[in-house]
Motif scaffolding. Structure first.
Motif, PDB file in Angstrom:
ATOM      1  N   TRP A  95       0.794  -1.199   0.035  1.00 16.72           N
ATOM      2  CA  TRP A  95      -0.215   0.137   0.046  1.00 16.72           C
ATOM      3  C   TRP A  95       0.900   1.314  -0.028  1.00 16.72           C
ATOM      4  O   TRP A  95       0.713   2.265  -0.673  1.00 16.72           O
ATOM      5  N   GLY A  96       2.059   1.172   0.698  1.00 15.22           N
ATOM      6  CA  GLY A  96       2.930   2.376   0.942  1.00 15.22           C
ATOM      7  C   GLY A  96       3.629   2.525  -0.466  1.00 15.22           C
ATOM      8  O   GLY A  96       3.732   3.652  -0.894  1.00 15.22           O
ATOM      9  N   LEU A  97       3.926   1.420  -1.025  1.00 12.71           N
ATOM     10  CA  LEU A  97       4.456   1.631  -2.365  1.00 12.71           C
ATOM     11  C   LEU A  97       3.658   2.139  -3.483  1.00 12.71           C
ATOM     12  O   LEU A  97       4.264   2.901  -4.012  1.00 12.71           O
ATOM     13  N   PHE A  98       2.324   1.729  -3.322  1.00 12.28           N
ATOM     14  CA  PHE A  98       1.583   2.342  -4.380  1.00 12.28           C
ATOM     15  C   PHE A  98       1.207   3.592  -4.026  1.00 12.28           C
ATOM     16  O   PHE A  98       1.350   4.646  -4.968  1.00 12.28           O
ATOM     17  N   LEU A  99       0.939   4.228  -2.794  1.00 18.28           N
ATOM     18  CA  LEU A  99       0.541   5.593  -2.387  1.00 18.28           C
ATOM     19  C   LEU A  99       1.827   6.609  -2.501  1.00 18.28           C
ATOM     20  O   LEU A  99       1.496   7.761  -3.016  1.00 18.28           O
ATOM     21  N   ILE A 100       3.039   6.121  -1.998  1.00 16.10           N
ATOM     22  CA  ILE A 100       4.020   7.318  -2.154  1.00 16.10           C
ATOM     23  C   ILE A 100       5.263   6.673  -2.414  1.00 16.10           C
ATOM     24  O   ILE A 100       6.183   7.570  -3.284  1.00 16.10           O
ATOM     25  N   ILE A 101       5.728   5.450  -2.014  1.00 18.66           N
ATOM     26  CA  ILE A 101       7.134   4.983  -2.315  1.00 18.66           C
ATOM     27  C   ILE A 101       7.683   4.823  -3.679  1.00 18.66           C
ATOM     28  O   ILE A 101       8.375   5.589  -4.063  1.00 18.66           O
ATOM     29  N   GLN A 102       6.924   3.793  -4.233  1.00 22.21           N
ATOM     30  CA  GLN A 102       7.379   3.563  -5.689  1.00 22.21           C
ATOM     31  C   GLN A 102       6.665   4.827  -6.615  1.00 22.21           C
ATOM     32  O   GLN A 102       7.294   5.453  -7.542  1.00 22.21           O
ATOM     33  N   SER A 103       5.428   5.197  -6.533  1.00 24.16           N
ATOM     34  CA  SER A 103       4.810   6.351  -7.386  1.00 24.16           C
ATOM     35  C   SER A 103       5.281   7.511  -6.985  1.00 24.16           C
ATOM     36  O   SER A 103       5.604   8.249  -8.112  1.00 24.16           O
ATOM     37  N   GLY A 104       5.704   7.852  -5.820  1.00 18.89           N
ATOM     38  CA  GLY A 104       6.560   9.099  -5.647  1.00 18.89           C
ATOM     39  C   GLY A 104       7.882   9.173  -6.268  1.00 18.89           C
ATOM     40  O   GLY A 104       8.258  10.228  -6.682  1.00 18.89           O
ATOM     41  N   ALA A 163       3.290  13.654 -18.735  1.00 21.56           N
ATOM     42  CA  ALA A 163       3.574  12.856 -20.107  1.00 21.56           C
ATOM     43  C   ALA A 163       4.290  11.729 -20.165  1.00 21.56           C
ATOM     44  O   ALA A 163       4.137  10.820 -20.942  1.00 21.56           O
ATOM     45  N   MET A 164       5.639  11.900 -19.719  1.00 21.86           N
ATOM     46  CA  MET A 164       6.719  10.984 -19.633  1.00 21.86           C
ATOM     47  C   MET A 164       6.150   9.506 -18.756  1.00 21.86           C
ATOM     48  O   MET A 164       6.135   8.567 -19.308  1.00 21.86           O
ATOM     49  N   ILE A 165       5.249   9.908 -17.713  1.00 21.68           N
ATOM     50  CA  ILE A 165       4.882   8.806 -16.652  1.00 21.68           C
ATOM     51  C   ILE A 165       3.959   7.990 -17.690  1.00 21.68           C
ATOM     52  O   ILE A 165       3.975   6.750 -17.811  1.00 21.68           O
ATOM     53  N   LEU A 166       2.915   8.745 -18.200  1.00 28.28           N
ATOM     54  CA  LEU A 166       2.008   8.066 -19.217  1.00 28.28           C
ATOM     55  C   LEU A 166       2.552   7.102 -20.308  1.00 28.28           C
ATOM     56  O   LEU A 166       1.945   6.297 -20.726  1.00 28.28           O
ATOM     57  N   PHE A 167       3.312   8.009 -20.767  1.00 24.70           N
ATOM     58  CA  PHE A 167       3.811   7.247 -22.039  1.00 24.70           C
ATOM     59  C   PHE A 167       4.658   6.032 -21.793  1.00 24.70           C
ATOM     60  O   PHE A 167       4.427   4.894 -22.321  1.00 24.70           O
ATOM     61  N   LEU A 168       5.486   5.908 -20.620  1.00 27.44           N
ATOM     62  CA  LEU A 168       6.154   4.743 -20.420  1.00 27.44           C
ATOM     63  C   LEU A 168       5.221   3.560 -19.988  1.00 27.44           C
ATOM     64  O   LEU A 168       5.337   2.571 -19.978  1.00 27.44           O
ATOM     65  N   THR A 169       4.323   3.990 -19.076  1.00 24.51           N
ATOM     66  CA  THR A 169       3.069   3.068 -18.585  1.00 24.51           C
ATOM     67  C   THR A 169       2.579   2.549 -19.924  1.00 24.51           C
ATOM     68  O   THR A 169       2.304   1.169 -19.905  1.00 24.51           O
ATOM     69  N   PHE A 170       2.065   3.082 -20.859  1.00 25.59           N
ATOM     70  CA  PHE A 170       1.506   2.787 -22.133  1.00 25.59           C
ATOM     71  C   PHE A 170       2.531   1.625 -22.719  1.00 25.59           C
ATOM     72  O   PHE A 170       2.315   0.527 -23.087  1.00 25.59           O
ATOM     73  N   GLN A 389      -1.010   2.281 -11.530  1.00 27.67           N
ATOM     74  CA  GLN A 389       0.086   2.927 -10.825  1.00 27.67           C
ATOM     75  C   GLN A 389       0.472   4.320 -11.646  1.00 27.67           C
ATOM     76  O   GLN A 389       0.838   5.274 -11.116  1.00 27.67           O
ATOM     77  N   GLY A 390       0.339   4.078 -12.987  1.00 27.00           N
ATOM     78  CA  GLY A 390       0.752   5.480 -13.769  1.00 27.00           C
ATOM     79  C   GLY A 390      -0.132   6.531 -13.673  1.00 27.00           C
ATOM     80  O   GLY A 390       0.296   7.777 -13.414  1.00 27.00           O
ATOM     81  N   VAL A 391      -1.477   6.326 -13.360  1.00 29.06           N
ATOM     82  CA  VAL A 391      -2.348   7.380 -13.115  1.00 29.06           C
ATOM     83  C   VAL A 391      -2.130   7.954 -11.819  1.00 29.06           C
ATOM     84  O   VAL A 391      -1.946   9.268 -11.594  1.00 29.06           O
ATOM     85  N   TRP A 392      -1.854   7.435 -10.688  1.00 29.86           N
ATOM     86  CA  TRP A 392      -1.546   7.919  -9.484  1.00 29.86           C
ATOM     87  C   TRP A 392      -0.186   8.581  -9.305  1.00 29.86           C
ATOM     88  O   TRP A 392      -0.294   9.460  -8.898  1.00 29.86           O
ATOM     89  N   ALA A 393       0.832   7.904 -10.088  1.00 28.73           N
ATOM     90  CA  ALA A 393       2.075   8.796 -10.013  1.00 28.73           C
ATOM     91  C   ALA A 393       2.097  10.126 -10.920  1.00 28.73           C
ATOM     92  O   ALA A 393       2.758  10.878 -10.282  1.00 28.73           O
ATOM     93  N   ALA A 394       1.018  10.142 -11.810  1.00 32.30           N
ATOM     94  CA  ALA A 394       0.869  11.233 -12.558  1.00 32.30           C
ATOM     95  C   ALA A 394       0.366  12.253 -11.663  1.00 32.30           C
ATOM     96  O   ALA A 394       0.628  13.463 -11.651  1.00 32.30           O
ATOM     97  N   ILE A 395      -0.568  12.020 -10.802  1.00 32.96           N
ATOM     98  CA  ILE A 395      -1.339  13.010  -9.779  1.00 32.96           C
ATOM     99  C   ILE A 395      -0.265  13.380  -8.718  1.00 32.96           C
ATOM    100  O   ILE A 395      -0.419  14.547  -8.481  1.00 32.96           O
ATOM    101  N   LEU A 396       0.592  12.654  -8.398  1.00 33.67           N
ATOM    102  CA  LEU A 396       1.640  12.910  -7.168  1.00 33.67           C
ATOM    103  C   LEU A 396       2.564  14.193  -7.836  1.00 33.67           C
ATOM    104  O   LEU A 396       3.259  14.682  -7.044  1.00 33.67           O
ATOM    105  N   VAL A 397       2.492  14.322  -9.083  1.00 37.23           N
ATOM    106  CA  VAL A 397       3.555  15.416  -9.598  1.00 37.23           C
ATOM    107  C   VAL A 397       2.913  16.815  -9.164  1.00 37.23           C
ATOM    108  O   VAL A 397       3.508  17.782  -9.396  1.00 37.23           O
ATOM    109  N   LEU A 398       1.427  16.899  -8.900  1.00 37.22           N
ATOM    110  CA  LEU A 398       0.884  18.003  -9.046  1.00 37.22           C
ATOM    111  C   LEU A 398       0.949  18.947  -7.750  1.00 37.22           C
ATOM    112  O   LEU A 398       1.013  19.960  -7.621  1.00 37.22           O
ATOM    113  N   PRO A 399       1.120  18.159  -6.365  1.00 37.55           N
ATOM    114  CA  PRO A 399       1.027  18.843  -5.073  1.00 37.55           C
ATOM    115  C   PRO A 399       2.507  19.555  -4.947  1.00 37.55           C
ATOM    116  O   PRO A 399       3.336  19.053  -5.292  1.00 37.55           O
TER     117      PRO A 399
END
Length: 511
Positions: A95-104, A163-170, A389-399
């Motif tokens: 859960w931590g990996l998903f919310l902050i560790i890896q996606s962050g 854009a980079m995150i979403l491209f590599l996820t695809f 994972q890609g969508v959440w990591a993209a959101i973490l770029v914003l704050p």
């Protein structure tokens, strides 16, 4: 019992080693030395911060290798923690990996990619806003302690990162072979770029005006270094208090080096796809980590023999590597290094994205994550896990953090990259420590399990890791409570989530 995996074992020792090296070499080595040198104020202590982080990396990898050889399954560290401590701890890691560790981490590397793109064209800038910062939580004070606020923004730099995150996820949803090809090619390129930086710095850039010759190595106060009460929670007036402040700030200066040396455990997430894992996983971990730690120490040595200390500390946008190349070979060096670092970040993020989705896949197959995340597509990759994972990591770029000037009342918006590091490293190191402790736990709990590899130097090696990690975790909690605290809180949100999912799983099994 694990359900039979639908993943295909298509990764060789070479592929596994490139995942280790490729996931580690990203933005950190090219940026974080600026902040670390500001915190410790001398070339000697800068190298010490990187060396201590290297000790943690090598001792951690030695311990992880034993567990990886014991349980070569998709999910890696998630499986280790689940088997050693129970499903709740394994879930909290995932859960931590998903919310902050890896996606962050994915978000931070993407921001760094955009940062270095800004060296080529100024349109990509943290201050070139498409949507200006919108404060969602104002800075506040509780019993004399100041806490950051938070805002959302969308700059051209953040746009490129998303854009980079979403491209590599695809790209990674198109099959393991596609992701593996990108990983291998970019890993070779980034190692070549790092070698070039080291050789140019040590041979061409070496000069007597550099920090190595003009700054005190071990007495930072002789270099004008003076920590403030806002940094260490007390006013360091005497030599004794200055020494204490230096030790505390040395811990915080390790944030960047630890981030730069993290993600070596990512190869264990893909264990279900590694051929002959009992033999290849330990080798990949030890070879990969040894290579990277050595290269990082040499790169920092290149910085201190090429640049004066002030130029390391005040490199534009913290881009120390491009500043060193410009000093050594002129303006063309800036462009060449920026392109090389962009390649490094691209390859690094590919490895991070490829690996971590396997953890969420394993959790879902244990009934502890969304069911669809535990499926694979026609190309035998966990596509739903990758997209989530890609969508959440993209959101973490914003704050971004918000601080207020007490005299003028003006708001200052924090550096997205630096704050992501402090979110990530604090939570990440707790789980690394639990993984290292799992070696000791399993030696006592299940000594009969076959161990194709046994940790070198046991039990001294795991104890060294645990002591250094514990001191660092406490230090960061004292010096950076606003950011490290958020990292811990995000992980702890998994406690009620675990009980909801585990209860649902129990009901399904009864039916």
């Amino acid at each position: 019992m694990d359900k039979p995996s639908k993943l295909v074992r298509g990764l060789s020792l070479f592929d596994a080693t490139t995942i280790v090296v490729g996931s580690m070499i990203g933005s950190g080595i090219f940026i974080t030395s600026a902040e670390s040198s500001r915190l410790v104020g001398s070339p000697g202590w800068l190298l010490a911060a990187w060396a201590l982080a290297g000790v943690l990396t090598i001792t951690g990898a030695l311990c992880c290798a034993e567990l990886a050889a014991m349980w070569p399954r998709a999910g890696g560290q998630y499986v280790f923690l689940r088997e050693a401590y129970g499903p709740s701890i394994g879930f909290l890691f995932g859960w931590g990996l998903f919310l902050i560790i890896q996606s962050g981490t994915i978000a931070a590397v993407a921001v760094a990619f955009a940062n270095f793109t800004g060296a080529l064209t100024h349109w990509f800038s943290a201050e070139n806003y498409l949507i200006a910062p919108l404060t969602i939580l104002k800075p506040f004070t509780i019993r004399g302690l100041n806490f950051n606020g938070y805002a959302l923004s969308f700059s051209t730099q953040q746009l490129l990162a998303v854009a980079m995150i979403l491209f590599l996820t695809f790209i990674n949803t198109r099959g393991l072979q596609t992701g593996k090809l990108i990983q291998n090619a970019f890993t070779f390129t980034k190692i070549a770029a790092l070698f070039g930086l080291i050789l140019i710095g040590l041979i061409v850039g070496w000069n007597r005006g550099s920090a190595a010759y003009t700054s005190s190595w071990w007495a930072p106060w002789q270099n004008g270094w003076k920590p403030s009460a806002t940094q260490v929670w007390f006013e360091p007036a005497s030599h004794g208090l200055l020494a204490l402040a230096l030790v505390m700030l040395l811990g915080r200066a390790m944030v960047g080096p630890l981030f730069a040396q993290s993600a070596w455990n990512n190869v264990t997430f893909t264990a279900g796809e590694v051929r002959d894992p009992g033999r290849n996983l330990p080798r990949a971990l030890l070879f990969g980590c040894g290579i990277v730690v050595t290269l990082y120490l040499l790169a920092n040595l290149a910085y201190v023999v090429t640049l004066p200390l002030a130029q390391i500390q005040n490199a534009p946008q913290n881009r120390v590597a491009t500043a060193a190349m410009q000093a050594a070979i002129g303006p063309s060096g800036t462009i060449l290094m920026a392109i090389a670092i962009m390649i490094a970040n691209f390859g690094c993020n590919n490895g991070l994205i490829l690996a971590a989705a396997r953890v969420y896949y394993a959790m879902a197959r244990d009934g502890l994550f969304f069911k669809r995340v535990g499926t694979v597509n026609a190309r035998h990759v966990p596509a739903v896990a990758l997209i989530t994972q890609g969508v959440w990591a993209a959101i973490l770029v914003l704050p971004r953090t918000v601080t207020v000037n007490q005299q003028t009342g003006a708001l200052t918006y924090g550096n997205v990259y630096t704050q992501l590091l402090e979110y990530v490293v604090s939570a990440d190191l707790v789980f690394y420590a639990l993984m290292v402790g799992a070696v000791i736990v399993m030696r006592r709990k299940a000594p009969q399990i076959e161990r194709p590899y046994r940790t070198f130097g046991y039990p001294i090696v795991p104890l060294i890791y645990l002591v250094i990690a514990a001191v660092f975790i406490v230090d960061l909690a004292i010096l950076a409570p606003a950011t490290s605290g958020v990292g811990y809180l995000l992980v702890l949100t998994g406690v009620p989530i675990y009980y909801i999912w585990s209860r649902k799983k129990a009901q399904e099994e009864q039916n």
